[in-house]
Design a protein around this motif. Sequence first.
Motif, PDB file in Angstrom:
ATOM      1  N   ARG A  18       0.799  -1.556   0.274  1.00 22.74           N
ATOM      2  CA  ARG A  18      -0.166  -0.240  -0.085  1.00 22.74           C
ATOM      3  C   ARG A  18       0.547   0.985   0.241  1.00 22.74           C
ATOM      4  O   ARG A  18       0.400   2.201  -0.398  1.00 22.74           O
ATOM      5  CB  ARG A  18      -1.165   0.034   1.002  1.00 22.74           C
ATOM      6  N   LYS A  25       9.244  -0.173   4.395  1.00 17.98           N
ATOM      7  CA  LYS A  25       7.885   0.561   5.344  1.00 17.98           C
ATOM      8  C   LYS A  25       8.775   1.288   6.300  1.00 17.98           C
ATOM      9  O   LYS A  25       7.582   2.401   6.600  1.00 17.98           O
ATOM     10  CB  LYS A  25       6.046  -0.723   4.720  1.00 17.98           C
ATOM     11  N   ASP A 106       5.484  -0.802  12.032  1.00 13.67           N
ATOM     12  CA  ASP A 106       4.818   0.818  10.876  1.00 13.67           C
ATOM     13  C   ASP A 106       3.730   1.404  11.687  1.00 13.67           C
ATOM     14  O   ASP A 106       2.786   2.116  12.091  1.00 13.67           O
ATOM     15  CB  ASP A 106       3.938   0.248   9.589  1.00 13.67           C
ATOM     16  N   ASN A 228       0.369   2.268   6.025  1.00 14.14           N
ATOM     17  CA  ASN A 228       0.756   1.509   5.285  1.00 14.14           C
ATOM     18  C   ASN A 228       0.652   2.526   3.963  1.00 14.14           C
ATOM     19  O   ASN A 228       0.398   1.775   4.326  1.00 14.14           O
ATOM     20  CB  ASN A 228      -0.439   1.001   5.578  1.00 14.14           C
TER      21      ASN A 228
HETATM   22 CA    CA Z   1       0.262  -2.251   9.019  1.00 10.78          CA
END
Ligand code: CA
Length: 459
Positions: A18, A25, A106, A228
């Motif tokens: 995403r 990330k 995250d 995200n």
């Molecule tokens: Ca997450």
Amino acid sequence: MSIMAWTAVILAAGKGTRMASCKPKALQMLAGRTLIGHVLNTLDNLSIDEAVIIHSPEAKSDFEEELIGRNNITYVEQKEALGTAHALKTALPHVSTDNLLVLLGDVPLLSGFTISKLQEEVKKNDLVVLTGTVDNPSGYGRICKDSDGKPSAIIEELDCDDEQRKIKEINSGIMAFKTNVATNLVEKIKPNPKKNEYYLTDAIEIAYHEGIQASTYLTSEEEVFGVNSKKDLSEAEKINRKNITDKLMDSGVTIIDPNRVDVRGTLSCGQNVTIDVNTVFIGDVKLGDNVTIAPFTIVSNSVIGDGTSIYSHSNIDGADIGSSCNIGPYARIRPQTKLEEGARVGNFVETKKSVIGKGSKVNHLTYIGDAKIGEKTNIGAGTITCNYDGVNKHQTKIGDEVFIGSGVELVAPIEVENGATVGAGSTVSKHVPADKLTIERSKQKTIDGWKRPTKKEEK
Ligand code: CA
Ligand code: UD1
């Protein structure tokens, strides 16, 4: 294995689809630091004995490079992103303590206080889940509780029925376990039928049925915010910015608009400091009492003394600025610049690796590099220290009460002694003696009978 030793397992091996980025990330930047860097910083002040980072195979070197210099980290590869429970299972052989925390790469805004609360909870229970109550729970796992208020399951968004979807208490993804309990539970988790991934959230339902003591610990929505996507990242910036500016204002700093101040590091302020709009503070910045920072100014890794004013559009990096100085507008103060008390650096002036002495002025359109300027000296507009011969850098030394006229080039290495005056437009490359006028300028002449050229007729 010591009794209350702790390992932090940080899950950061997900695909991060995403985020639509080629960077993992957990290595996306938030307030000048990676997401995982925020998590590790939070751990710094806690009693955590080791950290295990779960990463994807392709991200290993990125993580090692980013987190270089940090101790007690074990990097463990999760060969395939088969879910959060699989990620924890991959970590378990590397956990040598009898308690563990599961943190997510995250979820960056978690406080150390909250983590220490989870650690306390695990003294009483076998496992604790950190939760938050959020206005819009979409994307998060929902916490289901029985009539006694005990957590009985966590249901992921995709698996929620209409009633469950309305639940506003969500799973932060952060959990604390007794290690043997985590080992036992993780073994029993089956893949989720829809996604074919092993969900760590399923541990709660299994624990409930096995009579394992589980509890929840509720904290603020802001702390459990999960990142995200790029939109989430900017939302996290907003939350982080508010946390920081709230603290600064509580301590007495005047901030004209807290939505337009970014602190990417640590900013400490004395009393009666004013920070105007569109200002950025990077790394370690210390502002003394009565400092004002005008709009569009960036200050990085610098100390600014009491009563100093920084005017708009200035960029100050790696500098030591004394008290009662004035800088800008439009000044560029580069690393290893030192301004002594009452010095002034004006518009379109660049300084680097230089000292500007007490009460001295460099007010307009000037470059001062590798120089040492004494006290009460005036440097005229457009002066340049020619510090570079194309190969090496050389020093310029200017004494006290010197007057450098406008448009002077000082070809280094060179020394200008106390009380000297250098005439405007001079290019000086030899020693300039004290208390005399030194001038290097060709004679002015006027040519009689000279005609201005006229425009030729086009044929
Ligand atoms: Ca997450
Ligand atoms: C997860 C939780 C959800 C919770 C939310 C909080 C699960 C199944 N869901 O959902 O209940 O509300 O976090 O933010 O746990 N990861 C791995 N290996 C994997 C998969 C994921 O290391 O195989 C890592 C990711 O890099 C990430 C973290 O685990 O740092 C969470 O994964 P993510 O896919 O973001 O889960 P969410 O859908 O946010």
